[in-house]
Design an enzyme around this catalytic site. Structure first.
Site, mmCIF file in Angstrom:
data_model
loop_
_atom_site.group_PDB
_atom_site.id
_atom_site.type_symbol
_atom_site.label_atom_id
_atom_site.label_comp_id
_atom_site.label_asym_id
_atom_site.label_seq_id
_atom_site.Cartn_x
_atom_site.Cartn_y
_atom_site.Cartn_z
ATOM 1 N N ALA A 134 0.812 -1.210 0.000
ATOM 2 C CA ALA A 134 0.000 0.000 0.000
ATOM 3 C C ALA A 134 0.850 1.267 0.000
ATOM 4 O O ALA A 134 0.311 2.362 -0.113
ATOM 5 C CB ALA A 134 -0.936 0.010 1.212
ATOM 6 N N LEU A 151 2.606 2.763 2.450
ATOM 7 C CA LEU A 151 2.171 3.601 3.565
ATOM 8 C C LEU A 151 3.313 4.257 4.333
ATOM 9 O O LEU A 151 3.070 5.119 5.171
ATOM 10 C CB LEU A 151 1.356 2.751 4.557
ATOM 11 C CG LEU A 151 0.069 2.126 4.012
ATOM 12 C CD1 LEU A 151 -0.542 1.197 5.059
ATOM 13 C CD2 LEU A 151 -0.921 3.201 3.606
ATOM 14 N N LEU A 191 6.203 6.626 4.772
ATOM 15 C CA LEU A 191 6.951 7.781 4.298
ATOM 16 C C LEU A 191 8.416 7.663 4.707
ATOM 17 O O LEU A 191 8.725 7.411 5.864
ATOM 18 C CB LEU A 191 6.355 9.066 4.890
ATOM 19 C CG LEU A 191 7.053 10.376 4.524
ATOM 20 C CD1 LEU A 191 6.950 10.633 3.027
ATOM 21 C CD2 LEU A 191 6.457 11.537 5.315
ATOM 22 N N LEU A 235 11.896 4.121 0.868
ATOM 23 C CA LEU A 235 11.876 4.263 -0.588
ATOM 24 C C LEU A 235 11.375 3.012 -1.283
ATOM 25 O O LEU A 235 10.654 3.093 -2.283
ATOM 26 C CB LEU A 235 13.275 4.634 -1.087
ATOM 27 C CG LEU A 235 13.852 5.942 -0.518
ATOM 28 C CD1 LEU A 235 15.216 6.229 -1.135
ATOM 29 C CD2 LEU A 235 12.904 7.106 -0.739
ATOM 30 N N SER A 274 9.243 0.752 -0.077
ATOM 31 C CA SER A 274 7.805 0.672 0.134
ATOM 32 C C SER A 274 7.074 1.615 -0.811
ATOM 33 O O SER A 274 6.085 1.239 -1.453
ATOM 34 C CB SER A 274 7.478 1.010 1.589
ATOM 35 O OG SER A 274 6.087 1.142 1.791
ATOM 36 N N ARG A 309 1.505 1.538 11.663
ATOM 37 C CA ARG A 309 2.297 0.815 12.638
ATOM 38 C C ARG A 309 1.913 1.187 14.070
ATOM 39 O O ARG A 309 2.159 0.414 14.998
ATOM 40 C CB ARG A 309 3.781 1.064 12.392
ATOM 41 C CG ARG A 309 4.222 0.709 10.973
ATOM 42 C CD ARG A 309 5.541 0.016 10.915
ATOM 43 N NE ARG A 309 5.554 -1.237 11.632
ATOM 44 C CZ ARG A 309 6.633 -2.016 11.760
ATOM 45 N NH1 ARG A 309 7.773 -1.635 11.230
ATOM 46 N NH2 ARG A 309 6.579 -3.151 12.418
ATOM 47 N N GLU A 346 10.905 3.432 17.810
ATOM 48 C CA GLU A 346 10.852 2.446 16.729
ATOM 49 C C GLU A 346 11.509 1.124 17.097
ATOM 50 O O GLU A 346 11.710 0.268 16.239
ATOM 51 C CB GLU A 346 11.506 3.034 15.477
ATOM 52 C CG GLU A 346 10.826 4.291 14.955
ATOM 53 C CD GLU A 346 9.591 4.014 14.116
ATOM 54 O OE1 GLU A 346 9.648 3.153 13.232
ATOM 55 O OE2 GLU A 346 8.561 4.683 14.354
ATOM 56 N N ARG A 350 12.261 9.238 12.941
ATOM 57 C CA ARG A 350 11.238 8.482 13.656
ATOM 58 C C ARG A 350 11.571 8.222 15.126
ATOM 59 O O ARG A 350 10.666 7.981 15.921
ATOM 60 C CB ARG A 350 11.001 7.140 12.951
ATOM 61 C CG ARG A 350 10.569 7.297 11.502
ATOM 62 C CD ARG A 350 10.162 5.964 10.922
ATOM 63 N NE ARG A 350 9.861 6.062 9.499
ATOM 64 C CZ ARG A 350 9.358 5.076 8.773
ATOM 65 N NH1 ARG A 350 9.111 3.911 9.351
ATOM 66 N NH2 ARG A 350 9.112 5.232 7.496
ATOM 67 N N HIS A 372 15.507 3.977 9.453
ATOM 68 C CA HIS A 372 15.968 3.411 10.718
ATOM 69 C C HIS A 372 17.491 3.278 10.678
ATOM 70 O O HIS A 372 18.085 3.126 9.599
ATOM 71 C CB HIS A 372 15.370 2.014 10.961
ATOM 72 C CG HIS A 372 13.896 2.022 11.210
ATOM 73 N ND1 HIS A 372 13.040 1.131 10.601
ATOM 74 C CD2 HIS A 372 13.132 2.804 12.002
ATOM 75 C CE1 HIS A 372 11.803 1.369 11.009
ATOM 76 N NE2 HIS A 372 11.829 2.379 11.854
ATOM 77 N N CYS A 400 15.247 -6.387 9.405
ATOM 78 C CA CYS A 400 13.911 -5.919 9.785
ATOM 79 C C CYS A 400 13.046 -7.062 10.292
ATOM 80 O O CYS A 400 12.191 -6.872 11.154
ATOM 81 C CB CYS A 400 13.223 -5.269 8.589
ATOM 82 S SG CYS A 400 13.907 -3.681 8.087
#
Length: 426
Positions: free
Chosen positions: A19, A21, A23, A26, A28, A133, A167, A204, A240, A357
């Site tokens: 989707a 989602l 921001l 890159l 994603s 998230r 995070e 984040r 991250h 991840c």
């Protein structure tokens, strides 16, 4: 039994979709709207778990969270409502997100040798920067408290207040002579763009969230280091720290542009951990763009049986010509990383998450952990059979919100909880 490092990988959920989602992520963003393949994604993830298990390492897993998240939709007034615009469409997609598969964001973990009370502490990440998230942590805490229920060995904390974005382990590293020894915990935070002169993407991790976690875990202040992430790295798409740096025992493997003050960071690490070996990858060899495109640093540096270290990387890094040239030189240098171990996690990579991840590192006595969360070959094969039978083969963007797909996704999760004996999480 002595303390060992156990990697807990998230089983990719049956609602895995693209989707776009996130921001600042890159990969994603670039795949947003593409068809996804949940069955292939979950089988690739299980293949990585088997790969690490076959290396002789301890391996665990976490089950997918309930999706679509009806409580989230209810709270937004979107239950039974057809989205009228792009903002509503994205909020509905958030309720379907399988992003909890990236368990590096599940929590921050401090092993028992580092804490004042001699227990392993885990604090769930609030993940408030991204709506898709931010809804995860209550269900994550339920699972952590089930897996690590022995309060003589573990303390599981709720997320820190949402005013401070956290995070989890993706912005946390630990260095020690060996996993069971007292270590240096390194918390990496970002500055908000208004403090750094602008930037397209948000930072984040809030410094105060990191400091709160260190206090909750009872860390020795002399063995907790708070380091600012490079604004240049964040702006380039390193959303991250684990996109540009990873540590294991005495070794830090880092891009030269990972930290705002690299030389100060290295000096502080060496002062606290004199045995530290810092492997700095120069931008002249691997640019930030190449590092982020290939996820070279979003790998797992693992201590293999026998003591040598191996670097688990995505195939994308192994196949990238400039990154491959660097890795060939790294292996020839006879440094602390002696093996490079490529794995296929392409479905996760396309959604913005590499091998690092997908896993949460926990140093603990396996006998103190609920055995239902620990894997052997038979248990991996069982999970594979459930995925093959129940996970959707493909999800198209227009499928999100479908009642039929919702029933299929819910039935798939129920099947894996039943097979794994984890029906308390239903």
């Amino acid at each position: 039994m002595p303390l060992v490092e156990i990697n807990f990988d998230g089983l990719v959920g049956p609602s895995h979709n693209y989707a776009g989602l996130s921001l600042g992520n890159l990969a994603s963003a670039s795949h947003g709207g593409d068809p996804s393949y949940p069955r292939a994604a979950a089988l690739q993830g299980l293949g990585k778990m088997r790969h690490n298990l076959n290396l002789g390492l301890a391996q665990g897993f976490f089950a997918p969270l309930p999706r679509p998240n009806g409580a989230f939709l209810d709270a937004l007034g979107l239950s039974g409502v057809e989205p009228a615009g792009e903002a509503e469409r994205r909020l509905r997609a958030a309720a379907w997100s399988a992003s909890a598969m990236w368990t590096a964001n599940a929590a921050t973990v401090s092993p028992a040798p580092d804490t004042a009370d001699g227990r392993c502490h885990l604090t769930a990440a609030n993940l408030v920067t991204m709506p898709h998230r931010s809804q995860e942590w209550p269900d994550t805490v339920r699972q952590l408290r089930l897996a690590f229920a022995d309060t003589a060995h573990f303390a599981v904390h709720d997320a820190v207040p949402a005013c401070f974005g956290d995070e989890g382990a993706a912005n946390h590293m630990r260095m020690a002579a060996h996993h069971a020894a007292p270590g240096l915990e390194i918390f990496v935070y970002g500055r908000h763009t208004k403090d750094t002169g602008g930037g397209a993407f948000p930072a984040r991790q809030h410094e105060q969230a990191s400091r709160a976690v260190a206090r909750l875990h009872g860390l020795n202040p002399a063995q907790a280091l708070f380091v600012e992430q490079s604004a240049e790295a964040i702006a380039a798409g390193a959303f991250h720290n684990d996109v540009v740096a990873v540590a294991n025992e005495r070794v830090l493997f880092t891009h030269e542009l990972a930290f705002a003050d690299p030389e100060g960071t290295y000096a502080a690490i060496r002062a606290a951990q004199p045995e530290a070996e810092i492997v700095v990858v120069p931008a002249s060899a691997v640019s930030l763009a190449d590092a982020i495109a290939s996820y070279l640093f979003n790998g797992q540096v693992l201590t293999l049986p026998g003591g040598a270290m191996g670097l688990v990387i995505p195939l994308e890094a192994w196949e990238h010509p400039r990154v491959r040239a660097y890795l060939d030189g790294l292996l020839a240098s006879n440094g602390p990383i002696r093996k490079v171990l490529p794995v296929d996690v392409r479905q996760s990579m396309a959604n913005g998450g590499g091998p690092a991840c997908l896993r949460l590192r926990v140093v603990a006595d396996p006998a103190a952990i609920d055995p239902r969360f620990l894997l052997d070959e038979a248990r991996i094969a069982l999970l594979e059979s459930v995925v093959a039978a129940h996970w959707p083969e493909q999800i198209d963007p227009t499928d999100i919100g479908s009642a039929a797909l919702a029933r299929s996704v819910q039935a798939a999760r129920a099947a894996v909880l039943e097979a794994a004996g984890l029906t308390e999480l239903a």
